[in-house]
Design a protein around this motif. Structure first.
Motif, PDB file in Angstrom:
ATOM      1  N   UNK A 141      41.711  38.442  31.013  1.00  0.00           N
ATOM      2  CA  UNK A 141      41.622  39.068  32.348  1.00  0.00           C
ATOM      3  C   UNK A 141      41.200  40.512  32.154  1.00  0.00           C
ATOM      4  N   UNK A 142      40.127  40.920  32.818  1.00  0.00           N
ATOM      5  CA  UNK A 142      39.647  42.304  32.711  1.00  0.00           C
ATOM      6  C   UNK A 142      39.823  42.995  34.056  1.00  0.00           C
ATOM      7  N   UNK A 143      40.736  43.957  34.093  1.00  0.00           N
ATOM      8  CA  UNK A 143      40.935  44.702  35.354  1.00  0.00           C
ATOM      9  C   UNK A 143      40.429  46.138  35.237  1.00  0.00           C
ATOM     10  N   UNK A 144      39.886  46.479  34.064  1.00  0.00           N
ATOM     11  CA  UNK A 144      39.394  47.849  33.860  1.00  0.00           C
ATOM     12  C   UNK A 144      37.947  47.892  34.371  1.00  0.00           C
ATOM     13  N   UNK A 145      37.804  47.739  35.665  1.00  0.00           N
ATOM     14  CA  UNK A 145      36.505  47.693  36.336  1.00  0.00           C
ATOM     15  C   UNK A 145      36.665  48.362  37.688  1.00  0.00           C
ATOM     16  N   UNK A 146      35.759  49.220  38.033  1.00  0.00           N
ATOM     17  CA  UNK A 146      35.830  49.877  39.339  1.00  0.00           C
ATOM     18  C   UNK A 146      35.419  48.837  40.401  1.00  0.00           C
ATOM     19  N   UNK A 147      36.318  48.507  41.344  1.00  0.00           N
ATOM     20  CA  UNK A 147      36.068  47.369  42.240  1.00  0.00           C
ATOM     21  C   UNK A 147      34.766  47.462  43.040  1.00  0.00           C
ATOM     22  N   UNK A 148      34.401  48.663  43.502  1.00  0.00           N
ATOM     23  CA  UNK A 148      33.169  48.752  44.298  1.00  0.00           C
ATOM     24  C   UNK A 148      31.919  48.543  43.441  1.00  0.00           C
ATOM     25  N   UNK A 149      31.988  49.002  42.200  1.00  0.00           N
ATOM     26  CA  UNK A 149      30.853  48.743  41.288  1.00  0.00           C
ATOM     27  C   UNK A 149      30.756  47.241  40.999  1.00  0.00           C
ATOM     28  N   UNK A 150      31.922  46.613  40.835  1.00  0.00           N
ATOM     29  CA  UNK A 150      31.937  45.159  40.608  1.00  0.00           C
ATOM     30  C   UNK A 150      31.376  44.431  41.832  1.00  0.00           C
ATOM     31  N   UNK A 151      31.792  44.869  43.016  1.00  0.00           N
ATOM     32  CA  UNK A 151      31.274  44.289  44.258  1.00  0.00           C
ATOM     33  C   UNK A 151      29.747  44.385  44.285  1.00  0.00           C
ATOM     34  N   UNK A 152      29.252  45.583  43.963  1.00  0.00           N
ATOM     35  CA  UNK A 152      27.814  45.810  44.009  1.00  0.00           C
ATOM     36  C   UNK A 152      27.092  44.877  43.026  1.00  0.00           C
ATOM     37  N   UNK A 153      27.618  44.764  41.814  1.00  0.00           N
ATOM     38  CA  UNK A 153      26.961  43.952  40.776  1.00  0.00           C
ATOM     39  C   UNK A 153      26.908  42.475  41.162  1.00  0.00           C
ATOM     40  N   UNK A 154      27.946  42.001  41.855  1.00  0.00           N
ATOM     41  CA  UNK A 154      28.012  40.571  42.175  1.00  0.00           C
ATOM     42  C   UNK A 154      27.715  40.287  43.645  1.00  0.00           C
TER      43      UNK A 154
END
Ligand SMILES: Cc1cc2nc3c(=O)[nH]c(=O)nc-3n(C[C@H](O)[C@H](O)[C@H](O)COP(=O)(O)O)c2cc1C
Length: 227
Positions: A157-170
Protein backbone atom coordinates in the motif's frame (compact mmCIF):
# COMPACT_ATOMS: atom_id res chain seq x y z
CA UNK A 1 -31.64 -23.84 19.21
CA UNK A 2 -29.31 -24.87 16.44
CA UNK A 3 -25.96 -23.18 16.21
CA UNK A 4 -24.52 -22.31 12.81
CA UNK A 5 -21.32 -24.22 12.09
CA UNK A 6 -17.93 -22.61 11.73
CA UNK A 7 -15.46 -23.80 9.10
CA UNK A 8 -13.74 -27.14 9.47
CA UNK A 9 -10.38 -27.06 11.28
CA UNK A 10 -8.22 -26.82 8.12
CA UNK A 11 -10.24 -23.99 6.62
CA UNK A 12 -10.30 -22.15 9.93
CA UNK A 13 -6.54 -22.39 10.28
CA UNK A 14 -6.13 -21.14 6.71
CA UNK A 15 -8.13 -18.00 7.45
CA UNK A 16 -6.02 -17.20 10.52
CA UNK A 17 -2.85 -18.00 8.60
CA UNK A 18 -3.73 -15.54 5.83
CA UNK A 19 -4.38 -12.87 8.47
CA UNK A 20 -1.16 -13.62 10.36
CA UNK A 21 1.09 -13.97 7.33
CA UNK A 22 -0.24 -11.06 5.28
CA UNK A 23 2.55 -8.55 4.80
CA UNK A 24 2.92 -5.17 3.22
CA UNK A 25 5.34 -5.95 0.38
CA UNK A 26 7.58 -3.30 -1.19
CA UNK A 27 10.48 -5.39 -2.49
CA UNK A 28 11.10 -8.70 -4.24
CA UNK A 29 8.36 -8.34 -6.88
CA UNK A 30 8.86 -10.65 -9.88
CA UNK A 31 8.36 -9.21 -13.39
CA UNK A 32 5.91 -11.97 -14.42
CA UNK A 33 2.44 -10.46 -14.78
CA UNK A 34 -0.49 -11.98 -12.94
CA UNK A 35 -2.92 -13.99 -15.07
CA UNK A 36 -6.26 -12.26 -15.61
CA UNK A 37 -8.25 -14.96 -13.80
CA UNK A 38 -6.13 -14.51 -10.68
CA UNK A 39 -6.57 -10.75 -10.75
CA UNK A 40 -10.32 -11.33 -11.23
CA UNK A 41 -10.43 -13.50 -8.10
CA UNK A 42 -8.70 -10.80 -6.07
CA UNK A 43 -11.03 -8.10 -7.36
CA UNK A 44 -14.02 -10.34 -6.66
CA UNK A 45 -12.76 -10.78 -3.09
CA UNK A 46 -12.52 -7.00 -2.76
CA UNK A 47 -15.97 -6.56 -4.27
CA UNK A 48 -17.40 -8.98 -1.66
CA UNK A 49 -16.49 -6.62 1.16
CA UNK A 50 -19.07 -5.30 3.58
CA UNK A 51 -20.28 -1.78 2.86
CA UNK A 52 -22.49 0.73 4.63
CA UNK A 53 -26.09 0.36 3.39
CA UNK A 54 -24.76 -2.06 0.75
CA UNK A 55 -23.33 0.97 -0.94
CA UNK A 56 -20.33 -0.70 -2.59
CA UNK A 57 -18.66 2.69 -3.06
CA UNK A 58 -15.31 1.29 -4.24
CA UNK A 59 -14.12 1.62 -7.83
CA UNK A 60 -11.05 -0.25 -9.08
CA UNK A 61 -8.49 1.17 -11.51
CA UNK A 62 -6.00 -1.48 -12.69
CA UNK A 63 -2.75 0.10 -13.85
CA UNK A 64 -0.30 -1.83 -15.98
CA UNK A 65 0.96 0.84 -18.37
CA UNK A 66 4.60 1.62 -17.54
CA UNK A 67 4.18 5.27 -18.57
CA UNK A 68 1.37 5.73 -16.05
CA UNK A 69 3.36 3.90 -13.38
CA UNK A 70 6.37 6.15 -14.06
CA UNK A 71 4.18 9.21 -13.57
CA UNK A 72 2.89 7.86 -10.26
CA UNK A 73 6.41 6.93 -9.21
CA UNK A 74 7.50 10.52 -9.75
CA UNK A 75 4.62 11.69 -7.58
CA UNK A 76 5.87 9.29 -4.90
CA UNK A 77 9.48 10.53 -5.17
CA UNK A 78 8.37 14.14 -4.63
CA UNK A 79 6.10 13.29 -1.70
CA UNK A 80 8.75 11.07 -0.17
CA UNK A 81 11.37 13.83 -0.35
CA UNK A 82 8.98 16.11 1.46
CA UNK A 83 8.32 13.44 4.09
CA UNK A 84 12.05 12.93 4.57
CA UNK A 85 12.55 16.65 5.12
CA UNK A 86 9.98 16.48 7.94
CA UNK A 87 12.25 14.26 10.04
CA UNK A 88 15.57 15.09 11.65
CA UNK A 89 18.64 13.34 12.99
CA UNK A 90 18.66 9.58 13.42
CA UNK A 91 14.96 9.27 12.55
CA UNK A 92 15.64 10.98 9.23
CA UNK A 93 18.53 8.62 8.51
CA UNK A 94 16.36 5.59 9.23
CA UNK A 95 13.57 7.02 7.04
CA UNK A 96 16.02 7.56 4.18
CA UNK A 97 16.89 3.85 4.27
CA UNK A 98 13.29 2.62 4.06
CA UNK A 99 11.86 1.11 0.89
CA UNK A 100 8.30 2.36 0.82
CA UNK A 101 6.86 1.37 -2.57
CA UNK A 102 7.14 -1.06 -5.46
CA UNK A 103 5.36 0.98 -8.13
CA UNK A 104 7.75 0.17 -10.97
CA UNK A 105 8.81 -3.31 -9.87
CA UNK A 106 5.27 -4.69 -9.46
CA UNK A 107 3.86 -5.29 -12.96
CA UNK A 108 0.38 -4.31 -11.89
CA UNK A 109 -0.77 -1.49 -9.66
CA UNK A 110 -4.31 -0.97 -8.44
CA UNK A 111 -5.89 2.26 -7.32
CA UNK A 112 -9.01 1.81 -5.20
CA UNK A 113 -11.09 4.95 -5.09
CA UNK A 114 -14.34 5.73 -3.28
CA UNK A 115 -17.45 7.47 -4.52
CA UNK A 116 -18.74 8.76 -1.17
CA UNK A 117 -21.64 10.51 -2.89
CA UNK A 118 -23.06 7.47 -4.63
CA UNK A 119 -26.77 6.99 -3.91
CA UNK A 120 -26.48 3.21 -3.90
CA UNK A 121 -27.54 2.13 -0.41
CA UNK A 122 -29.95 5.09 -0.09
CA UNK A 123 -27.71 6.78 2.52
CA UNK A 124 -28.47 4.07 5.11
CA UNK A 125 -25.92 4.47 7.94
CA UNK A 126 -24.32 7.49 6.33
CA UNK A 127 -26.54 10.18 7.80
CA UNK A 128 -24.82 9.78 11.17
CA UNK A 129 -21.41 8.71 9.90
CA UNK A 130 -20.72 9.84 6.33
CA UNK A 131 -17.15 8.60 6.65
CA UNK A 132 -18.44 5.01 6.61
CA UNK A 133 -18.35 5.14 2.79
CA UNK A 134 -14.56 5.41 3.05
CA UNK A 135 -14.44 2.71 5.73
CA UNK A 136 -16.30 0.42 3.33
CA UNK A 137 -13.69 0.99 0.63
CA UNK A 138 -10.97 0.14 3.16
CA UNK A 139 -12.77 -3.15 3.88
CA UNK A 140 -12.44 -3.93 0.17
CA UNK A 141 -8.70 -3.27 0.37
CA UNK A 142 -8.31 -5.66 3.28
CA UNK A 143 -10.32 -8.41 1.57
CA UNK A 144 -8.06 -8.15 -1.47
CA UNK A 145 -4.93 -8.07 0.68
CA UNK A 146 -5.85 -11.29 2.51
CA UNK A 147 -6.97 -13.12 -0.64
CA UNK A 148 -3.72 -12.07 -2.32
CA UNK A 149 -1.67 -13.56 0.52
CA UNK A 150 -3.53 -16.86 0.15
CA UNK A 151 -2.78 -16.76 -3.62
CA UNK A 152 0.94 -16.01 -3.03
CA UNK A 153 0.59 -12.47 -4.35
CA UNK A 154 2.39 -9.62 -2.59
CA UNK A 155 0.54 -6.35 -2.01
CA UNK A 156 2.07 -3.05 -0.93
CA UNK A 157 0.00 0.00 0.00
CA UNK A 158 1.50 3.34 -1.04
CA UNK A 159 0.02 6.39 0.68
CA UNK A 160 3.02 8.67 0.15
CA UNK A 161 1.32 10.33 -2.82
CA UNK A 162 -0.20 13.78 -3.06
CA UNK A 163 -3.91 12.99 -3.70
CA UNK A 164 -4.55 15.76 -6.24
CA UNK A 165 -1.50 14.79 -8.27
CA UNK A 166 -2.71 11.19 -8.17
CA UNK A 167 -6.17 12.34 -9.27
CA UNK A 168 -4.63 14.24 -12.16
CA UNK A 169 -2.48 11.28 -13.28
CA UNK A 170 -5.41 8.85 -13.28
CA UNK A 171 -8.09 11.33 -14.39
CA UNK A 172 -10.01 10.83 -11.14
CA UNK A 173 -12.67 13.54 -10.64
CA UNK A 174 -12.46 15.82 -7.61
CA UNK A 175 -15.51 14.33 -5.85
CA UNK A 176 -13.93 10.87 -5.82
CA UNK A 177 -11.48 9.99 -3.01
CA UNK A 178 -8.37 7.98 -3.76
CA UNK A 179 -8.32 5.45 -0.90
CA UNK A 180 -5.51 3.05 -1.67
CA UNK A 181 -2.74 2.84 -4.22
CA UNK A 182 -1.53 -0.76 -4.27
CA UNK A 183 1.39 -2.53 -5.91
CA UNK A 184 0.62 -6.18 -6.67
CA UNK A 185 2.54 -9.12 -8.00
CA UNK A 186 4.30 -12.42 -7.53
CA UNK A 187 7.11 -12.07 -5.01
CA UNK A 188 10.24 -14.04 -4.18
CA UNK A 189 9.27 -14.35 -0.50
CA UNK A 190 6.98 -13.06 2.24
CA UNK A 191 8.77 -11.64 5.26
CA UNK A 192 7.79 -12.96 8.67
CA UNK A 193 7.91 -9.50 10.29
CA UNK A 194 6.65 -6.11 9.08
CA UNK A 195 9.36 -4.31 7.11
CA UNK A 196 9.13 -1.28 9.42
CA UNK A 197 9.85 -3.50 12.40
CA UNK A 198 12.87 -5.07 10.76
CA UNK A 199 14.17 -1.64 9.81
CA UNK A 200 13.89 -0.44 13.44
CA UNK A 201 11.24 2.18 12.60
CA UNK A 202 8.47 0.91 14.87
CA UNK A 203 7.50 -2.09 16.99
CA UNK A 204 4.16 -3.83 17.03
CA UNK A 205 2.16 -3.20 20.21
CA UNK A 206 0.80 -6.23 22.08
CA UNK A 207 -2.97 -6.77 21.96
CA UNK A 208 -3.38 -6.24 25.70
CA UNK A 209 -2.03 -2.69 25.38
CA UNK A 210 -4.94 -1.70 23.14
CA UNK A 211 -7.75 -3.60 24.84
CA UNK A 212 -10.23 -2.35 27.43
CA UNK A 213 -13.62 -3.48 28.65
CA UNK A 214 -16.76 -1.42 29.18
CA UNK A 215 -15.06 1.96 28.89
CA UNK A 216 -12.20 3.83 27.28
CA UNK A 217 -8.87 3.30 29.07
CA UNK A 218 -7.43 6.72 30.01
CA UNK A 219 -3.96 5.15 30.28
CA UNK A 220 -3.98 5.08 26.50
CA UNK A 221 -3.58 8.87 26.56
CA UNK A 222 -1.03 8.88 29.39
CA UNK A 223 1.09 6.33 27.59
CA UNK A 224 1.12 8.17 24.29
CA UNK A 225 4.74 8.02 23.17
CA UNK A 226 6.62 11.11 22.06
CA UNK A 227 6.59 11.25 18.24
C1 LIG B 1 -3.54 2.95 5.18
C2 LIG B 1 -2.16 2.37 4.99
C3 LIG B 1 -1.20 3.11 4.30
C4 LIG B 1 0.09 2.61 4.13
N1 LIG B 1 1.03 3.30 3.40
C5 LIG B 1 2.24 2.78 3.20
C6 LIG B 1 3.21 3.45 2.38
O1 LIG B 1 2.99 4.51 1.83
N2 LIG B 1 4.40 2.87 2.19
C7 LIG B 1 4.71 1.67 2.79
O2 LIG B 1 5.83 1.18 2.60
N3 LIG B 1 3.82 1.01 3.56
C8 LIG B 1 2.60 1.53 3.76
N4 LIG B 1 1.68 0.83 4.51
C9 LIG B 1 2.05 -0.46 5.09
C10 LIG B 1 2.37 -0.38 6.57
O3 LIG B 1 3.63 0.21 6.77
C11 LIG B 1 2.33 -1.81 7.14
O4 LIG B 1 1.04 -2.30 7.01
C12 LIG B 1 2.76 -1.88 8.60
O5 LIG B 1 4.08 -1.47 8.75
C13 LIG B 1 2.59 -3.29 9.15
O6 LIG B 1 3.27 -4.22 8.33
P1 LIG B 1 2.52 -5.45 7.68
O7 LIG B 1 1.44 -4.89 6.81
O8 LIG B 1 3.57 -6.18 6.88
O9 LIG B 1 1.96 -6.26 8.80
C14 LIG B 1 0.42 1.34 4.68
C15 LIG B 1 -0.57 0.60 5.36
C16 LIG B 1 -1.84 1.11 5.53
C17 LIG B 1 -2.87 0.29 6.25
Amino acid sequence: MTKAAGFDEGARQAVYRAIRERRDVRRGFLPEPMPDDLLDRLLEAAHNAPSVGLMQPWRFIVIRDIGVRETIHKIFVDANQEALAGYAGERQQTYAGLKLEGILEAPQNLCIVCDSQSHQGHELGRRTMPETALYSAVCAVQNLWLAARAEGIGVGWVSILEPNQLRHALKIPQHITPVAYLCLGYVDAFATEPDLERAGWEKRAPLKSVLAFDRYDSNWDAERPTP
